[in-house]
Scaffold this active site. Sequence first.
Site, PDB file in Angstrom:
ATOM      1  N   TYR A  95      -3.073  -3.063  -2.293  1.00 48.40           N
ATOM      2  CA  TYR A  95      -2.342  -1.924  -1.736  1.00 48.40           C
ATOM      3  C   TYR A  95      -1.162  -2.320  -0.854  1.00 48.40           C
ATOM      4  O   TYR A  95      -0.087  -1.683  -0.944  1.00 48.40           O
ATOM      5  CB  TYR A  95      -3.308  -0.972  -1.018  1.00 48.40           C
ATOM      6  CG  TYR A  95      -4.059  -0.110  -2.002  1.00 48.40           C
ATOM      7  CD1 TYR A  95      -3.513   1.092  -2.444  1.00 48.40           C
ATOM      8  CD2 TYR A  95      -5.273  -0.514  -2.533  1.00 48.40           C
ATOM      9  CE1 TYR A  95      -4.166   1.881  -3.373  1.00 48.40           C
ATOM     10  CE2 TYR A  95      -5.942   0.261  -3.466  1.00 48.40           C
ATOM     11  CZ  TYR A  95      -5.385   1.453  -3.885  1.00 48.40           C
ATOM     12  OH  TYR A  95      -6.024   2.227  -4.815  1.00 48.40           O
ATOM     13  N   GLU A 137     -12.548   3.869  -3.484  1.00 48.17           N
ATOM     14  CA  GLU A 137     -12.830   2.785  -4.427  1.00 48.17           C
ATOM     15  C   GLU A 137     -13.899   1.829  -3.915  1.00 48.17           C
ATOM     16  O   GLU A 137     -14.701   1.302  -4.695  1.00 48.17           O
ATOM     17  CB  GLU A 137     -11.527   2.053  -4.762  1.00 48.17           C
ATOM     18  CG  GLU A 137     -10.606   2.910  -5.617  1.00 48.17           C
ATOM     19  CD  GLU A 137      -9.154   2.511  -5.571  1.00 48.17           C
ATOM     20  OE1 GLU A 137      -8.866   1.351  -5.175  1.00 48.17           O
ATOM     21  OE2 GLU A 137      -8.292   3.346  -5.917  1.00 48.17           O
TER      22      GLU A 137
END
Length: 390
Positions: A95, A137
């Site tokens: 990310y 997630e």
Amino acid sequence: MLSQKTIEIVKSTASVLEAKGIDITTVFYKNLFTDHPELLHIFNHSNQKQGRQQTALANAVYAAAQNIDQLHTILPVVKQIGHKHRSLGVRAEHYPIVGEHLLRAIKEVLGEAATDDIIAAWADAYGSIADAFIGVEKELYEQARNQKAGFADFKSFIVSKKVKESDVITSFYLEPEDGGDVPEYEAGQYISVRLNIPGETYSHIRQYSLSSTHHPNFFRISVKREGKGTVSAYLHDHLKVGGVLEVSAPAGDFVLNPETTPLVLISGGVGITPMMSMLETAFRTQPSRPVSFIHASRNEAVLPFKAEVESMIRGHHDAKCSFVYGTLTLSEEHVEEDGADYYVCGPVPFMKAVIERLKHLGVPVAKIHYEFFGPGLDLAGVEEVEKTHS
């Protein structure tokens, strides 16, 4: 919590992102893969070449800008994408890389219009959005790892059987190489398949619906040969019984609900694959549930599973099936009594037509559940249909 100033700045950029979104995401992916070519092991190369991934990301960025003050409203979409990310092996450490290159692309495309305040606001906003994905997630990885016979990453599977279902679709039966069982999954879910094709620099990953109900010792996927599909051609022509594939644990939120309301399964083309799992599972676990199975194919040569469906239907006291060649036109006779749930899967034009027709026939949008194959393309005109996959 984002500051009010950040929220105001991000929302003010929504119209610009709508107009320049694809330009930004195209630059984003170009720079990302130049700096981090290892990420090409994760991304679908075909979607990149066709511009589908760029469009999907542009839509997602625009939606985030519009809803930055109420991110909870897009949580269902975060969960849906989170399932895909978990099945592909996207991790928390990816990310920051994505965030850096997204901000860089915004600055590159917008130039002087991307002021320091705008870039700072988007950095804060991206951090909040990334945290939401990472949290979802993490939970999905833990669920995949901790269930019986579970695994969180990719695992080696052997092709135990290969069955031609039609001129364009072949089923692959996949058994764990270690001889163990496969984890439970919900009807409608999919797995990711990762493979290295001779002559290709990077590995390829594709997601395929599981096309049968859960069996303890194998997965079944049914793959359509695409015209220029590198992966589908390799699977059809070169992957033999005894070959090995890397497979992810099942994922996805387009799943059969546990209710006993009448069930209508409507599919087109290869969209039949998750419906096969739903049909078989409904007969196994909800034997009193009325079921209607409707499938459209171009012609008989490309129609898979006809005999299998008819065999299952014959063994059920309240079920019917209909196979259509060419265009599917739904009428009042296809609409079940109040409370029925409608599941739709197939090519995007097919789904648009079916969903609009169901709405025209009076089916409540909350009763229409759908799935399409691709990286989150926009079903323009049917966005309001709730993606409530029980």
